[in-house]
Design an enzyme around this catalytic site. Sequence first.
Site, PDB file in Angstrom:
ATOM      1  N   HIS A  39      13.091  -3.795   5.266  1.00 16.91           N
ATOM      2  CA  HIS A  39      13.434  -2.790   6.282  1.00 16.91           C
ATOM      3  C   HIS A  39      12.490  -2.985   7.462  1.00 16.91           C
ATOM      4  O   HIS A  39      11.648  -3.887   7.465  1.00 16.91           O
ATOM      5  CB  HIS A  39      13.344  -1.381   5.675  1.00 16.91           C
ATOM      6  CG  HIS A  39      12.053  -1.093   4.979  1.00 16.91           C
ATOM      7  ND1 HIS A  39      10.835  -1.055   5.647  1.00 16.91           N
ATOM      8  CD2 HIS A  39      11.762  -0.859   3.669  1.00 16.91           C
ATOM      9  CE1 HIS A  39       9.880  -0.781   4.783  1.00 16.91           C
ATOM     10  NE2 HIS A  39      10.400  -0.677   3.577  1.00 16.91           N
ATOM     11  N   HIS A  42       8.731  -3.671   6.821  1.00 10.60           N
ATOM     12  CA  HIS A  42       8.396  -5.069   6.499  1.00 10.60           C
ATOM     13  C   HIS A  42       8.479  -5.948   7.745  1.00 10.60           C
ATOM     14  O   HIS A  42       7.628  -6.809   7.968  1.00 10.60           O
ATOM     15  CB  HIS A  42       9.385  -5.637   5.471  1.00 10.60           C
ATOM     16  CG  HIS A  42       9.420  -4.913   4.157  1.00 10.60           C
ATOM     17  ND1 HIS A  42      10.527  -4.238   3.712  1.00 10.60           N
ATOM     18  CD2 HIS A  42       8.489  -4.783   3.177  1.00 10.60           C
ATOM     19  CE1 HIS A  42      10.287  -3.717   2.517  1.00 10.60           C
ATOM     20  NE2 HIS A  42       9.049  -4.031   2.165  1.00 10.60           N
ATOM     21  N   GLN A 154       0.059   0.499   6.142  1.00 12.11           N
ATOM     22  CA  GLN A 154      -0.702   1.729   5.896  1.00 12.11           C
ATOM     23  C   GLN A 154       0.101   2.700   5.033  1.00 12.11           C
ATOM     24  O   GLN A 154      -0.429   3.616   4.433  1.00 12.11           O
ATOM     25  CB  GLN A 154      -1.084   2.361   7.244  1.00 12.11           C
ATOM     26  CG  GLN A 154      -1.771   3.718   7.182  1.00 12.11           C
ATOM     27  CD  GLN A 154      -3.128   3.672   6.480  1.00 12.11           C
ATOM     28  OE1 GLN A 154      -3.732   2.598   6.326  1.00 12.11           O
ATOM     29  NE2 GLN A 154      -3.605   4.825   6.041  1.00 12.11           N
TER      30      GLN A 154
END
Length: 293
Positions: A39, A42, A154
């Site tokens: 998605h 990435h 993160q």
Amino acid sequence: MEKRTMRVIEDAAEMRAEAAEMAARRVESGFVPTMGALHRGHISLMERSAGENDATVASIFVNPTQFMPGEDYESYPRTWDEDLEKAEKAGVDIVFHPSPEQMYPERSQTSVQVHLLTRGLCGMSRGQGHFRGVTTVVAKLFNLVRPTRAYFGQKDAQQAVVIQRMVIDLNFPVEIIVCPIVREKDGLALSSRNVNIPPECRERALALRKALLLGRGMIRGGERDAFRLSNAMQESILKDPEIEVDYLDIVSPETLEEVESVDDLSLMAGAIRIGGVRLIDNILVGPDGPWED
Ligand code: AMP
């Protein structure tokens, strides 16, 4: 311009040979390990890597050892053809796609464990075995790919801290780069698992994001007490009886130990279960913000 073609490597020895060849040519490589079902989260990592390195390797491997018994290894989404298209568009040069047998040959029995940092948060709710699976596979991937830089999100805040620790402790010659969380328009953190959220639960899946924003708002309003903050956040989620809170903690972003008071930059991180799907999210915030993502 010459059209680039992305290569797919399925064989671990071939990946090693390619990495050795790149090292000999002094090619700086970026590496993005993923479990596929790609998605925009990435993609953001891959594009960043492509912009900062001579070559980018992405791995697509649904790593069985990081799924605990009863978790969603079988139902984890797999979208191979779309993934290849997206990776190529994002500037990936090599997709490493090993089989479980390639990564864990018969009689393999060695693992890497980061101890203290994996005790809380997801390590508590999924078990430390989850992170043992993650660090073991990432260590193996680093040895096969030999990247100059590796990119992590993160979104998996604890994972990023754990990997950074492993790299220091085991002297891996790689720079770890942590990239911001990419979200849907309404704020839901992108996750491969989002496709498994039943449509009737989709809106309520925002409960964790909303709770974290509530916490951040309270901190902005002057609240410092971690107990009161996490209580208020949990209560806001538990108004929906169909959502389960795995954890919602306020920790030091370095040690991942719980803080009593938000006096410095702190990590508010949580995991919920809704409609059979486990979702995680987090916010970094201190007494002076940041108040926006
Ligand atoms: P996964 O495929 O879930 O193992 O994730 C592969 C990498 O993508 C990890 O470093 C994740 O932290 C990162 N990632 C996953 N979701 C997001 C997101 N919404 N924003 C940024 N990075 C993400």
